[in-house]
Structures are given as structure tokens and as C-alpha cells.
Write a protein that holds these residues in place. Structure first.
Motif, short mmCIF file in Angstrom:
data_model
loop_
_atom_site.label_atom_id
_atom_site.label_comp_id
_atom_site.label_asym_id
_atom_site.label_seq_id
_atom_site.Cartn_x
_atom_site.Cartn_y
_atom_site.Cartn_z
N SER A 575 0.90 -1.30 0.00
CA SER A 575 0.00 -0.10 -0.03
C SER A 575 0.86 1.25 0.05
N ASN A 576 0.31 2.17 -0.79
CA ASN A 576 1.38 3.37 -0.99
C ASN A 576 0.75 4.53 -0.54
N ALA A 577 0.95 5.32 0.53
CA ALA A 577 0.56 6.49 1.05
C ALA A 577 1.61 7.72 0.48
N GLY A 578 1.20 8.30 -0.85
CA GLY A 578 1.65 9.50 -1.27
C GLY A 578 3.21 9.34 -1.53
N HIS A 579 3.60 8.11 -1.64
CA HIS A 579 5.31 7.92 -1.84
C HIS A 579 5.61 7.56 -3.23
N PRO A 580 6.78 7.97 -4.01
CA PRO A 580 7.20 7.60 -5.21
C PRO A 580 7.04 6.08 -5.29
N PRO A 581 6.56 5.76 -6.39
CA PRO A 581 6.22 4.08 -6.65
C PRO A 581 7.66 3.33 -6.77
N PRO A 582 7.40 2.23 -6.38
CA PRO A 582 8.48 1.15 -6.17
C PRO A 582 8.73 0.81 -7.63
N VAL A 583 9.96 0.33 -8.07
CA VAL A 583 10.66 -0.32 -9.24
C VAL A 583 10.73 -1.70 -9.11
N LEU A 584 9.96 -2.32 -10.28
CA LEU A 584 9.99 -3.83 -10.53
C LEU A 584 10.96 -4.14 -11.72
N LEU A 585 11.78 -4.87 -11.55
CA LEU A 585 13.05 -5.13 -12.68
C LEU A 585 12.56 -6.65 -12.79
N ASP A 586 12.06 -7.26 -13.98
CA ASP A 586 11.72 -8.47 -14.26
C ASP A 586 12.90 -9.11 -14.47
N THR A 587 12.63 -10.37 -14.82
CA THR A 587 13.85 -11.26 -15.10
C THR A 587 14.48 -11.06 -16.73
N SER A 588 13.39 -10.26 -17.37
CA SER A 588 13.94 -10.39 -18.76
C SER A 588 14.87 -9.01 -18.62
N GLY A 589 14.91 -8.28 -17.70
CA GLY A 589 15.73 -7.04 -17.87
C GLY A 589 14.99 -5.57 -17.95
N ARG A 590 13.81 -5.96 -17.92
CA ARG A 590 12.93 -4.43 -18.05
C ARG A 590 12.27 -3.98 -16.84
N ALA A 591 12.52 -2.68 -16.62
CA ALA A 591 11.98 -2.08 -15.28
C ALA A 591 10.74 -1.47 -15.49
N ARG A 592 9.65 -1.29 -14.47
CA ARG A 592 8.59 -0.55 -14.48
C ARG A 592 8.25 -0.03 -13.30
N LEU A 593 7.48 0.96 -13.27
CA LEU A 593 7.11 1.50 -11.89
C LEU A 593 5.69 0.51 -11.35
N LEU A 594 5.70 0.44 -10.09
CA LEU A 594 4.46 -0.22 -9.63
C LEU A 594 3.57 0.78 -9.07
N GLY A 595 2.61 1.74 -10.03
CA GLY A 595 1.63 2.63 -9.60
C GLY A 595 0.48 1.87 -9.03
N PRO A 596 -0.28 2.81 -8.54
CA PRO A 596 -1.71 2.34 -8.14
C PRO A 596 -2.68 2.00 -9.22
N GLY A 597 -3.35 0.78 -8.67
CA GLY A 597 -4.30 0.24 -9.97
C GLY A 597 -5.31 1.28 -10.21
N SER A 598 -5.81 2.01 -9.38
CA SER A 598 -6.80 3.11 -9.70
C SER A 598 -6.41 4.36 -10.18
N GLY A 599 -4.96 4.28 -10.44
CA GLY A 599 -4.30 5.70 -11.14
C GLY A 599 -4.17 6.53 -10.34
N ARG A 600 -4.65 6.89 -8.97
CA ARG A 600 -4.70 7.83 -8.05
C ARG A 600 -3.85 7.22 -6.74
N ALA A 601 -2.84 8.02 -6.40
CA ALA A 601 -2.18 7.47 -5.35
C ALA A 601 -3.03 8.11 -3.95
N ASP A 602 -2.60 7.39 -3.01
CA ASP A 602 -3.62 7.23 -1.63
C ASP A 602 -2.97 8.42 -1.03
N LEU A 603 -3.75 9.18 0.25
CA LEU A 603 -3.14 10.38 0.71
C LEU A 603 -1.99 10.03 1.63
N LEU A 604 -1.25 11.12 1.90
CA LEU A 604 -0.29 11.02 2.87
C LEU A 604 -0.62 10.60 4.20
#
Length: 698
Positions: A575-604
Motif C-alpha cells: 500500500s502506497n501513502a503518497g510515496h514515489p512508486p516502487p520499481v520492479l525489474l523483471d527477469t527479462s531485464g525490463r524495469a517498470r513502476l508499480l503505480g496504483p491500480g486506480s491511477g490515483r495515489a493514496d493520501l499522505l
């Protein structure tokens, strides 16, 4: 010009019998009264070399004025019972010759001085003859008639500046009385090059002489030549062309005494240079709060601008050397300077000026000879090294701090440089004062930063050892902060065996933020260890605790739970409370941000205890990498957040093949400048490949 070098007459006006002993050796002396002087008329015949005003004169200065009008080329001396009174009157009386001699009736050396005066008159008469020959032509027939053109010679003699007359080849033809005194000219100087009298004048003569000789127009030389005469008088020399009535070209060198003007200019330049140096000292001390760097910058500013070498020595609270720096202007002597630094630091030996300055005294030694060096540097080993640096003039001043003297600043000049002056001492005292303020701030900052770092590290514990994943953590403190930051990370096991990862950032960079960070970190540990709730509920409980405990703070955070692996991999809920999104580097070597599924970050955290929070879920394959971080890693003044996030993804992908520790170091190296503006915290996890025995049933 025959006869001009012969002795002329000596006239004694109102002489007393007691004056005769002073007049011995003055052949041809004529005695007249002051009343007879008033009736004298200029007549042809032998010129008058010397006029002596005797002790019977009732108004000696008036007689001097009449005699000077009567015989302007003669020297004049006054014998008087009260010579000081005559000097006072003569100092402001008009029509008094420049070389007037006033002596007491019992002066023993007066006969000798009178002989010199007479010789001087004879020499001037020769010079006047040269000037006369220059103006009217040396080859004209001699006549018994008086010269009709003595006006030019008289004009030069009474000109308010020194005048040298040279031919167009630079040969010296003549000079007036002021030039004779200024340059100490002798009768035999006629004919020598003007460069022998005024270095550089020959070039002025060459440039001033008109093309084609006598027929060309006069030419001024710009700018005038400036030089110092006998290290006592500053002069400015200009050159103009002229010619005799027979067309013979000559050059007049006009010499103006500008000593007072140059003195004012030098004082102005000296003050301007001191102000400029003080400005550079202040600038150098404002660049950094690092104590060693501040010392180095200060030394670099003072050498060679003020000194050939400098020694800055600081002491700690126990009066032990806390920082010694020696800097010489010659890089070849850097090794000697380093040896002095080591000797002072290890053994505590010190020069006598530095010791006195460290006790609060100001030391100014204009001249240090070999014997003085033994007294000022008692230690033989240190003295040998100081001799290699060179020391002939020394200033040492205290470096004062808030609670006492921090140390000493020693400035030294070698034998090839001018000695220090009283004004240099005043400048050094001000430099020591400014250095003390800056170095005291640097020392205070250094102590606070060390304490802050120790406290920060005590709160950021090492991660636990977990069998199913590797964990790496990093923390980099901001370069310009001497405070405990609000960034934190944590990793620990719950009762259920799940691994909890937390990263957060309390709003603010002060002691209150640091205290809140410690409290929130403790609350997270307590709530997560005793509860099996999902991450969103854990953060809601944390919200409730922040409000209920009246912590009055806000923070961003990401809280993640990693369960032991199943056949599909490691399940992660977060769960993310207004923090920069984590980074997931998969086994293929590609990196992406783990943003909120709703598209909106939760409150601080700390804003609204009733805020709705969501839990996200994903599965991490063995060998994938999950990276949590604080905003100091991606935010810069010169770029927006999206640019920073894209740079982070690129850096992670570029080092995907590295092990976890190497990956963290590489990302920090790529993303964080040498002097970061903000704290940076990082937590990275990478699930390990596991055997079938370790798999937890789904």
C-alpha cells in the motif's frame, strides 16, 4: 664661454669683526653695508658667487631679498645669533633663494659650507653658459657686451619644475637648479647621455625629435615617463622639442615632482587591494562548511597575495592540534610544507609567534635574522624546515571563536619579498577574525553532522536474514544538512513469517521531523508485528495512531508484505501513502513502476485518519528485483519528477545483471550527485531460486 668657470666675487653685507673667522679662505671678499646694497646697480665685470649677510644686519631676511634681486645667480648665506628665528621668517618670505644657508654665529663648519656654496654658484654659472650657448649658438663671436639673452636661462633657473636640456642625440647639454638638486648633478655631467640621469629618457628624446630635424613640428610624448629617484622622490617626465635661434634642435625634459600624488595613489591602491583581499577571504570561507576545505581555501586566498607561505593551526578543547595546514607559493616546496604539518600534528611543536597568537596576542616581526630565527623557532627540526621555506618577516594573529581562541594564523615572507608593514598587521587581524567566525561555524557544523549521522545510523538497523530473498539497504545523507533527516527504511519479520518492507519520508528537515520519524518507525514495527492485517489496514491503523497520539506530522510511505514463496513465486502485497512508486525489474531485464491500480495515489499519512487506503498485489519471480526509494533519488531542481523517474528506470535496466549490492551502488552512482540536495534511502529485494522442499503450498 671663457671666464664662466673662473671664481667670481664674494660680497659681505653688514659683516662684524666676529664674522671674519668664518670668511677665511674666501678670496676677493668685498664688504658693504645694507644701505650700500640698496644703491647697487648691475654692472659688467666679475660675477658675484656668494653673498654673506653678517650678524650686524638688523633685518636679515630683507637683506637676503635685496641681494637675491641684485645677484640672482649668487648663493646667499646668513650668519645670525638666532638662526631659528631667521629660518621661520624666511620660510614664508617671497624672493628667497632655494639654497639659502642660515647658520649660527658659532657654527664650526660654516667656513666649509660657505666654500661649497661658492662652488655651487660657479657650477651654475657654467650651466647658464651652456644654456646661453644652446639658445644663441655656441659659435657666435665673443663680444665684450653683456649677453642680451639671459632671460631663458633665468626662466629655467626659476621654473617650478626640474628641467633637463638635451640635444637631439640624447646628450645632456644643461639643467636648472631644481634638476641639479633632484638628480644630484655635477658639473662634469654635461655631455653624458640623458639615460644616465633619467633611465628611459633617451627613448623619449628619440620619439620626441620631429622627423626631418629642426623643421618639424614639436611633438609631445604620451604618456609621461614615471620613475622613482633615489628611492625617495617620485617624478613624472615629459619631453618637448625646441630649437635655438640658429635652428639647432634641442629637447627639454620637464620633470615634475609627483611624490605626494603617488603617495596618495599608493595608499588608495593599498586600501583597495586590502578590501578586495578581504572580500576574497570572505568568499573563500563561505563556499564550504567542511573544516579542512575551509582551511585550504583560506590558505589559497592568502598565498601568494599576502604572504609567501602560511600556517593555519587549530586546537581542540584539550589544547591538542586539531588541524594543521601549511601552504607555500612554490609547488616545489609542498613536500617541506607537508613535513611541517606532520611534525606539528604528531609532536605538537610550534613556532613562538604561533604560540603567542594562540594565546590571544598579535605578533609582528618586521625583520627576522638568523639569530632571531633561533629564538622564534626553538625546535631545531622545525627550524630546519622553516629555513627551507624561507622566513624574513612574520605576522601571527589569533583565530578567535565564540568561546575562545581556536588557533593561530601565521603569515610569512621570504628574503626576496618586501617586509610586512603595520597596515599588513591590521589586515591580518581582520582576516583572523573573519576566519575564526567561519572556521568556528565549520567546526560546529562538523560536530553536529557527526552526531546526526551517528543518530541516523542508530535508527536505520541492518535488515534481517531471510532464506527466500536477498535484501540490500542504502542511506545517503544530504551534503548541506547537519541534521537528522526524515527519510527512513525498515525490514523485519511478522509473527506469521511474512517479511515487511517499509520506506518513508517525514515532511521536514529538522529535529521535530527526526523525532517524528523515530516515533512513526516505532509505531509501524509495533502495529505490523502484532497484526495480521493487509498493508492498507496497517497504514490506516498508523494514521489513527498518528492522530490519536497527537504527533502533528505528515509522512509518505510504502508498506509491503512479502510472503514465503509458492510455486508461482513470492507474493507481494503493498500500500502506497503518497510515496514515489516502487520499481520492479523483471527477469527479462525490463524495469517498470508499480503505480496504483486506480491511477490515483493514496493520501499522505497524518492528514486524515478516515482516509481510504488500498492494497495492491503482485507476484515476484525468482531473480526479479524490487526497489523502494525516497524522493531524494529522483527529484532535482533542474528536472521534473517524470524525468527523474525515467532516469531511474534506465539506470536500473543498465545494471540489471549486477548482484543486488552492486545494483544499488550503481544506481546511487548514476542518480545521486557528489553533494546531494536531499537525503536518499533505498531498500532492494531479490527473491532467490528455491527447492521444492521450501515451497509453501498455495
Amino acid at each position: 664661454m671663457s671666464g664662466h668657470g673662473d671664481q667670481g666675487r664674494v660680497v659681505v653685507v653688514d659683516g662684524a669683526v666676529t664674522d671674519d673667522r668664518h670668511l677665511q679662505g674666501l678670496a676677493g671678499a668685498e664688504r658693504i653695508s645694507s644701505s650700500e646694497l640698496a644703491g647697487q646697480r648691475t654692472t659688467a665685470g666679475a660675477p658675484v658667487d656668494l653673498v654673506v649677510i653678517g650678524t650686524r644686519a638688523t633685518s636679515a631676511v630683507s637683506v637676503v631679498q635685496r641681494a637675491h634681486r641684485q645677484w640672482p645667480g649668487a648663493s646667499i648665506a646668513v650668519i645670525h645669533p638666532d638662526p631659528d628665528a631667521v629660518r621661520r621668517r624666511a620660510s614664508y618670505a617671497p624672493g628667497v633663494p632655494l639654497d639659502l644657508v642660515i647658520a649660527g654665529a658659532d657654527d664650526s663648519d660654516l667656513p666649509f659650507r660657505l666654500q661649497l656654496l661658492r662652488s655651487s654658484s660657479i657650477g651654475r654659472r657654467r650651466h647658464s653658459a651652456v644654456l646661453d650657448a644652446v639658445v644663441h649658438g655656441a659659435n657666435r663671436a665673443e663680444t665684450t657686451a653683456p649677453s642680451p639673452v639671459t632671460a631663458v636661462g633665468a626662466l629655467l633657473e626659476h621654473a617650478p619644475l626640474a628641467v633637463l636640456v638635451a640635444d637631439d642625440g640624447g646628450g645632456l647639454l644643461g639643467w636648472n637648479r631644481r634638476a641639479e638638486v633632484l638628480f644630484d648633478l655635477q658639473p662634469g655631467s654635461t655631455g653624458q647621455s640623458v639615460d644616465d640621469v633619467v633611465p628611459g629618457a633617451l627613448a623619449m628624446v628619440d620619439k620626441t625629435t620631429p622627423p626631418g630635424g629642426a623643421g618639424g613640428p614639436p611633438v609631445d610624448v604620451h604618456p609621461p615617463l614615471r620613475l622613482r629617484v633615489a628611492d625617495r622622490v617620485d617624478v613624472e617626465v615629459s619631453a618637448v622639442t625646441s630649437q635655438t635661434d640658429l635652428g639647432r634642435p634641442v629637447v627639454l625634459l620637464l620633470v615634475v615632482d609627483v611624490t605626494d600624488q603617488r603617495r596618495v595613489e599608493r595608499e588608495r591602491d593599498r586600501l583597495a587591494a586590502q578590501v578586495e583581499l578581504l572580500g576574497r577571504v570572505s568568499d573563500s570561507l563561505m563556499v564550504s562548511l567542511d573544516l579542512a576545505e575551509s582551511q585550504s581555501r583560506l590558505a589559497g586566498t592568502l598565498v601568494p597575495a599576502l604572504a609567501d607561505w602560511v600556517s593555519i593551526q587549530l586546537w581542540d578543547e584539550r589544547d591538542q592540534p586539531a588541524g594543521v595546514l601549511v601552504r607555500h607559493r612554490d609547488p616545489a616546496r609542498a613536500a617541506v610544507a607537508s613535513r611541517i604539518e606532520r611534525l606539528k600534528s604528531r609532536s605538537g611543536v610550534i613556532t613562538e609567534p604561533s604560540r603567542r597568537a594562540a594565546s590571544g596576542q598579535e605578533v609582528y616581526l618586521r625583520e627576522v635574522d638568523a639569530q632571531g630565527l633561533v629564538a622564534e623557532v626553538p625546535d631545531a627540526g622545525l627550524r630546519s624546515l622553516v629555513q627551507q621555506l624561507g622566513l624574513s618577516s612574520v605576522i601571527a594573529v589569533p583565530v578567535p571563536g565564540r568561546a575562545g581562541v581556536l588557533g593561530s594564523l601565521l603569515l610569512a615572507r621570504g628574503p626576496d619579498r618586501t617586509r610586512f608593514t603595520d597596515s599588513d598587521l591590521g589586515l591580518a587581524v581582520e582576516i583572523g577574525r573573519r576566519a575564526g567566525i567561519a572556521l568556528d561555524n565549520a567546526r560546529l557544523y562538523s560536530g553536529q553532522r557527526h552526531l546526526a549521522t551517528e543518530l541516523q545510523q542508530s535508527l536505520l538497523t541492518a535488515p534481517p536474514v531471510v532464506s527466500f530473498t536477498d535484501i540490500a539497504v542504502r542511506y545517503v545523507a544530504a551534503a548541506q544538512q547537519a541534521q537528522v533527516g526524515g527519510d527512513w527504511y525498515d525490514a523485519f519479520r511478522q509473527r506469521s513469517g511474512d517479511l515487511v518492507l517499509v520506506i518513508g519520508d517525514v515532511v521536514g528537515h529538522d529535529t521535530r521531523a527526526a523525532a517524528a520519524m523515530g516515533q512513526i518507525r516505532g509505531l509501524v514495527r509495533g502495529i505490523c508485528f502484532t497484526s495480521g492485517d493487509p498493508p492498507s489496514q496497517l497504514l490506516s491503523s498508523l494514521d489513527e495512531a498518528i492522530v490519536g497520539l497527537e504527533l502533528t506530522t505528515m509522512a509518505t510511505a510504502v508498506l509491503a508484505q512479502l510472503s514465503p514463496p509458492t510455486r508461482d513465486g513470492v507474493r507481494m502485497r503493498w500500500s502506497n501513502a503518497g510515496h514515489p512508486p516502487p520499481v520492479l525489474l523483471d527477469t527479462s531485464g525490463r524495469a517498470r513502476l508499480l503505480g496504483p491500480g486506480s491511477g490515483r495515489a493514496d493520501l499522505l499519512l497524518g492528514v486524515d485518519e478516515m482516509a481510504r487506503r488500498t492494497t495492491e498485489e503482485t507476484t515476484l519471480a525468482a531473480g526479479a528485483t524490487l526497489l523502494f526509494y525516497t524522493d531524494g533519488l529522483v527529484e532535482r531542481r533542474d528536472q521534473d519528477l517524470d524525468q527523474g523517474l525515467q532516469r531511474l528506470l534506465s539506470a536500473v535496466e543498465a545494471h540489471a545483471a549486477e548482484d543486488l549490492d552492486a545494483l544499488c551502488d550503481a544506481v546511487l552512482g548514476a542518480m545521486v550527485p557528489r553533494a546531494p540536495e536531499d537525503d536518499v534511502a533505498m531498500v532492494a529485494v531479490r527473491p532467490r531460486p528455491i527447492s521444492c522442499d521450501e515451497v509453501v503450498p498455495s
